[in-house]
Design a protein around this motif. Structure first.
Motif, PDB file in Angstrom:
ATOM      1  N   LYS A 225     -11.164   5.725   9.531  1.00 32.61           N
ATOM      2  CA  LYS A 225     -10.954   4.992   8.277  1.00 32.61           C
ATOM      3  C   LYS A 225      -9.465   4.722   8.053  1.00 32.61           C
ATOM      4  O   LYS A 225      -9.079   3.619   7.640  1.00 32.61           O
ATOM      5  CB  LYS A 225     -11.531   5.799   7.113  1.00 32.61           C
ATOM      6  N   TYR A 226      -8.627   5.712   8.338  1.00 33.82           N
ATOM      7  CA  TYR A 226      -7.185   5.564   8.144  1.00 33.82           C
ATOM      8  C   TYR A 226      -6.626   4.477   9.062  1.00 33.82           C
ATOM      9  O   TYR A 226      -5.830   3.635   8.628  1.00 33.82           O
ATOM     10  CB  TYR A 226      -6.500   6.899   8.415  1.00 33.82           C
ATOM     11  N   LYS A 228      -8.246   1.984  10.373  1.00 38.43           N
ATOM     12  CA  LYS A 228      -8.769   0.695   9.941  1.00 38.43           C
ATOM     13  C   LYS A 228      -7.965   0.152   8.760  1.00 38.43           C
ATOM     14  O   LYS A 228      -7.644  -1.040   8.700  1.00 38.43           O
ATOM     15  CB  LYS A 228     -10.246   0.850   9.560  1.00 38.43           C
ATOM     16  N   GLN A 229      -7.626   1.035   7.804  1.00 38.52           N
ATOM     17  CA  GLN A 229      -6.836   0.611   6.646  1.00 38.52           C
ATOM     18  C   GLN A 229      -5.440   0.164   7.062  1.00 38.52           C
ATOM     19  O   GLN A 229      -4.923  -0.832   6.567  1.00 38.52           O
ATOM     20  CB  GLN A 229      -6.744   1.754   5.633  1.00 38.52           C
ATOM     21  N   LYS A 230      -4.811   0.929   7.961  1.00 35.41           N
ATOM     22  CA  LYS A 230      -3.471   0.577   8.424  1.00 35.41           C
ATOM     23  C   LYS A 230      -3.481  -0.762   9.140  1.00 35.41           C
ATOM     24  O   LYS A 230      -2.574  -1.578   8.992  1.00 35.41           O
ATOM     25  CB  LYS A 230      -2.936   1.661   9.372  1.00 35.41           C
ATOM     26  N   GLN A 233      -3.781  -3.499   6.502  1.00 37.06           N
ATOM     27  CA  GLN A 233      -2.519  -3.683   5.798  1.00 37.06           C
ATOM     28  C   GLN A 233      -1.520  -4.446   6.660  1.00 37.06           C
ATOM     29  O   GLN A 233      -0.792  -5.314   6.185  1.00 37.06           O
ATOM     30  CB  GLN A 233      -1.943  -2.327   5.394  1.00 37.06           C
TER      31      GLN A 233
END
Length: 239
Positions: A225-226, A228-230, A233
């Protein structure tokens, strides 16, 4: 006063770092740095976004002759105090996530092999496992409220360690409840392992192993999840 000096003044008055401002505007920190150095002027859509964010007019941002901030700028009240309140509330959110988990464990452990609250004897994780999970999640909801109001005071990024702890505390009980219900038909707030042998040490060993597996699963989910978010962004900033 030039645009770049006004931007620096507004950012500092609202207790934002260049990185935090960049995140709010979906640009890179380097872009904000260039704006503040006066090398580049932001596009019209970013000017409007800055105007809305800081509560100033676009005229104030673009016209050098408008130098009196008292007539145009609406400052946030005591931003440093807001940051402190936000940090305390975010700490409390993690605290309540952990306390909810521990209380759920305690309720189930005390009631799963002895006399429960109603005076009945329960030999194993009966329906009180579901009750323990419900009480734990209810307490964790207080943590949700703390986190929500913390962002109302000041939106700041949590440390990676705190993000992981929050993720672990919030996902641990639901995962364990589903696992224990599917395998043993009895939802429990942590991985339930029946006595597999007459040896207490073997039972403890199996318990440790299954806890490590659960923490590993949650950690892998968090990592995915981390990342994917990075990635999302980064794609936004490049656009």
């Amino acid at each position: 006063m030039t645009f770049n000096n006004k931007l620096i003044k507004l950012r500092k008055a609202n207790a934002l770092s260049q990185e935090e401002l960049a995140e709010k505007l979906n640009v890179s920190r380097q872009a904000v740095s260039k704006w503040e150095l006066g090398d580049v002027t932001p596009d019209s859509d970013k000017i409007i976004a800055l105007s809305n964010l800081f509560g100033v007019t676009t005229d104030y941002l673009l016209k050098d002759e408008l130098e009196n901030p008292s007539t145009t700028i609406i400052m946030r009240s005591d931003p440093h105090k807001n940051i402190l309140i936000s940090k305390v509330l975010k700490f409390l959110s993690t605290f309540f996530y952990a306390i909810g988990l521990l209380i759920a464990w305690t309720i189930w452990a005390n009631a799963s092999g002895g006399y429960a609250f109603d005076g009945q004897y329960y030999n194993g994780p009966d329906h009180l496992g579901a009750v323990a999970i419900f009480v734990g999640i209810l307490i964790q909801s207080v943590g949700f409220a703390c986190y929500y109001f913390a962002n109302k005071f000041h939106k700041s990024r949590l440390s990676l360690g705190q993000i992981y702890l929050n993720f672990l505390f919030l996902h641990y009980m639901p995962l364990c409840g589903v696992f224990s219900f599917c395998v043993f038909c009895a939802p429990t707030p942590y991985p339930y392992m029946p006595t597999l042998s007459d040896s207490d040490s073997m039972t403890i060993l199996w318990g440790i192993i299954i806890h490590i597996v659960f923490i590993g699963i949650v950690g892998l989910a968090f990592f995915c999840k981390y990342k994917k978010q990075k990635k999302a962004q980064l794609a936004q900033k490049q656009d």
